[in-house]
Write an enzyme that holds these catalytic residues in place. Sequence first.
Site, PDB file in Angstrom:
ATOM      1  N   HIS A   1       0.961  -1.209   0.193  1.00  0.00           N
ATOM      2  CA  HIS A   1      -0.152   0.485   0.005  1.00  0.00           C
ATOM      3  C   HIS A   1       0.784   0.912  -0.161  1.00  0.00           C
ATOM      4  O   HIS A   1       0.541   2.221  -0.507  1.00  0.00           O
ATOM      5  CB  HIS A   1      -0.980   0.524   1.033  1.00  0.00           C
ATOM      6  CG  HIS A   1      -2.418  -0.827   1.078  1.00  0.00           C
ATOM      7  ND1 HIS A   1      -2.219  -1.610   1.829  1.00  0.00           N
ATOM      8  CD2 HIS A   1      -2.550  -0.685   0.099  1.00  0.00           C
ATOM      9  CE1 HIS A   1      -3.977  -2.326   1.736  1.00  0.00           C
ATOM     10  NE2 HIS A   1      -4.301  -1.463   0.211  1.00  0.00           N
TER      11      HIS A   1
ATOM     12  N   ARG B   1     -13.841  -9.584 -15.302  1.00  0.00           N
ATOM     13  CA  ARG B   1     -13.305 -11.306 -15.352  1.00  0.00           C
ATOM     14  C   ARG B   1     -14.155 -12.077 -14.786  1.00  0.00           C
ATOM     15  O   ARG B   1     -13.693 -11.384 -13.209  1.00  0.00           O
ATOM     16  CB  ARG B   1     -11.997 -11.069 -15.481  1.00  0.00           C
ATOM     17  CG  ARG B   1     -11.018 -12.490 -15.463  1.00  0.00           C
ATOM     18  CD  ARG B   1      -9.519 -12.229 -15.423  1.00  0.00           C
ATOM     19  NE  ARG B   1      -9.186 -11.907 -13.697  1.00  0.00           N
ATOM     20  CZ  ARG B   1      -8.386 -12.017 -13.383  1.00  0.00           C
ATOM     21  NH1 ARG B   1      -6.676 -12.009 -14.158  1.00  0.00           N
ATOM     22  NH2 ARG B   1      -7.623 -10.555 -12.289  1.00  0.00           N
TER      23      ARG B   1
ATOM     24  N   ARG C   1     -10.968  -6.676 -12.426  1.00  0.00           N
ATOM     25  CA  ARG C   1     -10.305  -8.109 -11.575  1.00  0.00           C
ATOM     26  C   ARG C   1     -10.986  -7.902 -10.685  1.00  0.00           C
ATOM     27  O   ARG C   1     -11.541  -6.853  -9.901  1.00  0.00           O
ATOM     28  CB  ARG C   1      -9.287  -7.679 -11.044  1.00  0.00           C
ATOM     29  CG  ARG C   1      -7.728  -8.289 -12.054  1.00  0.00           C
ATOM     30  CD  ARG C   1      -6.423  -7.908 -11.329  1.00  0.00           C
ATOM     31  NE  ARG C   1      -5.637  -8.511 -12.292  1.00  0.00           N
ATOM     32  CZ  ARG C   1      -4.732  -7.753 -12.433  1.00  0.00           C
ATOM     33  NH1 ARG C   1      -5.050  -6.926 -13.000  1.00  0.00           N
ATOM     34  NH2 ARG C   1      -3.418  -8.103 -13.400  1.00  0.00           N
TER      35      ARG C   1
ATOM     36  N   ARG D   1       5.864 -16.470 -11.009  1.00  0.00           N
ATOM     37  CA  ARG D   1       6.142 -14.799 -10.989  1.00  0.00           C
ATOM     38  C   ARG D   1       6.522 -13.934  -9.627  1.00  0.00           C
ATOM     39  O   ARG D   1       6.518 -12.937  -9.503  1.00  0.00           O
ATOM     40  CB  ARG D   1       3.842 -14.878 -11.479  1.00  0.00           C
ATOM     41  CG  ARG D   1       3.198 -14.735 -10.719  1.00  0.00           C
ATOM     42  CD  ARG D   1       2.221 -14.563 -11.797  1.00  0.00           C
ATOM     43  NE  ARG D   1       0.933 -13.130 -11.164  1.00  0.00           N
ATOM     44  CZ  ARG D   1       0.307 -13.035 -11.700  1.00  0.00           C
ATOM     45  NH1 ARG D   1      -0.689 -13.653 -12.409  1.00  0.00           N
ATOM     46  NH2 ARG D   1      -0.658 -11.905 -11.601  1.00  0.00           N
TER      47      ARG D   1
ATOM     48  N   GLU E   1      -3.892 -17.464 -20.984  1.00  0.00           N
ATOM     49  CA  GLU E   1      -2.770 -17.778 -19.691  1.00  0.00           C
ATOM     50  C   GLU E   1      -1.874 -18.516 -19.263  1.00  0.00           C
ATOM     51  O   GLU E   1      -0.398 -19.510 -18.668  1.00  0.00           O
ATOM     52  CB  GLU E   1      -2.963 -16.909 -18.279  1.00  0.00           C
ATOM     53  CG  GLU E   1      -4.632 -17.777 -17.958  1.00  0.00           C
ATOM     54  CD  GLU E   1      -4.701 -16.482 -16.496  1.00  0.00           C
ATOM     55  OE1 GLU E   1      -3.874 -15.545 -16.514  1.00  0.00           O
ATOM     56  OE2 GLU E   1      -6.183 -17.157 -16.281  1.00  0.00           O
TER      57      GLU E   1
ATOM     58  N   CYS F   1      -3.659  -8.234 -21.424  1.00  0.00           N
ATOM     59  CA  CYS F   1      -3.832  -7.733 -20.696  1.00  0.00           C
ATOM     60  C   CYS F   1      -3.121  -8.238 -18.665  1.00  0.00           C
ATOM     61  O   CYS F   1      -3.313  -7.213 -18.007  1.00  0.00           O
ATOM     62  CB  CYS F   1      -4.968  -7.604 -20.326  1.00  0.00           C
ATOM     63  SG  CYS F   1      -5.307  -9.115 -19.427  1.00  0.00           S
TER      64      CYS F   1
ATOM     65  N   ASN G   1       1.369 -12.298 -17.649  1.00  0.00           N
ATOM     66  CA  ASN G   1       1.737 -12.497 -15.737  1.00  0.00           C
ATOM     67  C   ASN G   1       1.364 -14.465 -16.091  1.00  0.00           C
ATOM     68  O   ASN G   1       3.024 -14.789 -15.323  1.00  0.00           O
ATOM     69  CB  ASN G   1       0.933 -12.082 -15.081  1.00  0.00           C
ATOM     70  CG  ASN G   1       0.549 -10.323 -15.557  1.00  0.00           C
ATOM     71  OD1 ASN G   1       1.333  -9.725 -16.411  1.00  0.00           O
ATOM     72  ND2 ASN G   1      -0.475  -9.506 -14.394  1.00  0.00           N
ATOM     73  N   ASP G   2       0.599 -14.600 -16.160  1.00  0.00           N
ATOM     74  CA  ASP G   2       0.784 -16.228 -15.945  1.00  0.00           C
ATOM     75  C   ASP G   2       1.062 -17.089 -17.165  1.00  0.00           C
ATOM     76  O   ASP G   2       1.444 -18.072 -17.147  1.00  0.00           O
ATOM     77  CB  ASP G   2      -0.729 -16.596 -15.741  1.00  0.00           C
ATOM     78  CG  ASP G   2      -0.815 -16.774 -13.988  1.00  0.00           C
ATOM     79  OD1 ASP G   2      -0.707 -16.569 -13.187  1.00  0.00           O
ATOM     80  OD2 ASP G   2      -2.161 -16.039 -13.911  1.00  0.00           O
TER      81      ASP G   2
HETATM   82  C1  PEP Z   1      -2.386 -12.479 -16.261  1.00  0.00           C
HETATM   83  O1  PEP Z   1      -1.716 -13.549 -15.902  1.00  0.00           O
HETATM   84  O2  PEP Z   1      -1.536 -11.421 -17.549  1.00  0.00           O
HETATM   85  C2  PEP Z   1      -3.527 -11.547 -15.826  1.00  0.00           C
HETATM   86  C3  PEP Z   1      -3.803 -10.421 -16.472  1.00  0.00           C
HETATM   87  O3  PEP Z   1      -3.939 -11.958 -14.462  1.00  0.00           O
HETATM   88  P1  PEP Z   1      -3.412 -11.387 -13.250  1.00  0.00           P
HETATM   89  O4  PEP Z   1      -2.283 -10.786 -13.327  1.00  0.00           O
HETATM   90  O5  PEP Z   1      -4.778 -11.196 -12.720  1.00  0.00           O
HETATM   91  O6  PEP Z   1      -3.628 -12.790 -12.413  1.00  0.00           O
HETATM   92 MG    MG Z   2      -3.735 -14.359 -14.905  1.00  0.00          MG
END
Ligand code: PEP
Ligand code: MG
Length: 588
Positions: A196, A339, A303, A472, A438, A509, A461-462
Amino acid sequence: MAKTPPEERVFHGSPVSRGIAFGPVHVSARGFSAPDVYAISEAGIPYEKIRLEAAFNKTRLQLTELKDRIDEIADGDEGLVFEAHGMVLDDPSLQRKVEQAIESRKQNAEFCFYAVMQTFLEAMRRIVDPYLRERTIDIEDVSQRVLRNFQADVDAIVPDHQHLLVAYDLTPSDTASMDRSKLLGFVTEAGSVNSHTAILARALGIPAIVGLGNAVLETRTLAPAILDGYTGKFIVYPSGKTTDYYRSLATRKQEARKALEELRDQESTTLDGRHITLSANIEFIHELDLVHNNRAEGVGLFRTEFFLLEAGEMPTEEDQTATYTELAKRTSPHISIIRTLDSGGDKLSAEPLTEPEPNPFLGWRGIRVSLDRTDFFKEQLRSIIRASAHGKVGMMFPFISGVSEIRACQALVQECMSELEEAGTPFDRDLQIGAMIEIPSAVLVADEIAKEVDFFSIGTNDLIQYTLAVDRINNRVAKLYRSSHPSVIRLIKMTTDAAERAGIWTGVCGELAADLSMTPLLVGLGIDELSVGPRELAPVRKALLSLEFEKCRKLAEKALTLPTSAEIYDLSREEANAAYPDLIEDAE
Ligand code: PEP
Ligand code: MG
């Protein structure tokens, strides 16, 4: 004899809030430390309880003031942190526990409070879920504030002149209550990018770096320093050359920021006319103001796990519908893509598990949870569908590994639509439905998934973590987490190709969507949409406006023949640097 000036020393950390600041250092090595302890008599117990009550009340008042102050300065929901802090104190069992401690220990109120909070904090530190563990700092923050409020005169942690603060760690309320006219920036030994404190620093526009390591605390108070919140460099005793460099960089940044603001009403279209939809990732409805100010072309990722799980109690179908409807209305005429719940992994759990999962990222996560809990899932689906009567709504499913999951989701969507139709509830039957891509298996069967959906949204990201088998959130393997790995870019290309064959669109995303060095490559790989954090919209728009699609396409073709992450990254970055050098300096 003239004294030689101390040598320049550079510390490296994680930049959390952009900006360059120059100033003398002030070192503050504080923490949540034990107050004095002393014995009290039986007759003194009521008095200690009164002191406890007074410290709580004073803290509540300060927190309300802080929230109001932050609400005035920040665009988002940052002030809510302090509302949450206030709730810690409103828990009646806390006050009761401290009062019991005063009675049984016969010690002063502040020490009893400290003892109760320490036990609680110890338990919190052992929690596996990183989100919950992260909350420890919030509890510490409020505890520290209460302790300080037992004293008549609160000791200031910052000096009365302009300075760069060096601290072990800062709490959100330290950050929020600092006098902006004195605090030029801060660096911390500890701290994480998602805390935060980091969020507040960004919201308040205070340049900041975290995780510089313990040597930074050896810096001497009043030493001259430069804080580079772009690259995470903290330079103590900078040489004349370094200072000149940063002075001119700071001027250039200021000019670049102004220029970026002027572009906000332009369409995100490349020089040769390819339009890429530029939308926003949000977690809270309050972020919509910032989204609008930066002219996003919709919300590409809402999200829902924070909204659904953070309150501790699942919102009802009516509450969910109200939130999604507000989102749809305020984003109109653009689309809002919601989502469905992605619990598990490193996020909050939808329900407490009897024992921690041995490997949560490969466990009960995302769509797996929703398909196992169809009552809850259908409530969310119905709420999203109902919101589609009030604006353009899309929905997408996280953690899809193959076709049967997406079919199962679609069957439930149809079931919900029939129920709503029967009840005479209006909705848009054509609302767009997408799959998050993902997991590598989803890419390998993307042709099949494409037949079932209206769009793909690549969660890089995933996708990166599952492709490269690199956690990650594990710092130890952070250097192996490479978005430009040949396997990753091939998977992205396979996804856009499959989408093109099926006549559907593809967005990105994940955080990669805002990585300006990689924008040429993403554009060249045939992405139709980039969805980024609200503050990243302006730089990404500028990048898109500066690129030529045809050039990017050729670049991507070449990248697909290269064998290493480094070569692919350099190729894209070189193009980015040629097209928008000012922004690339920013991202360095
Ligand atoms: C991702 O995995 O790239 C994504 C956008 O979802 P999150 O980061 O919420 O897992
Ligand atoms: Mg994800």
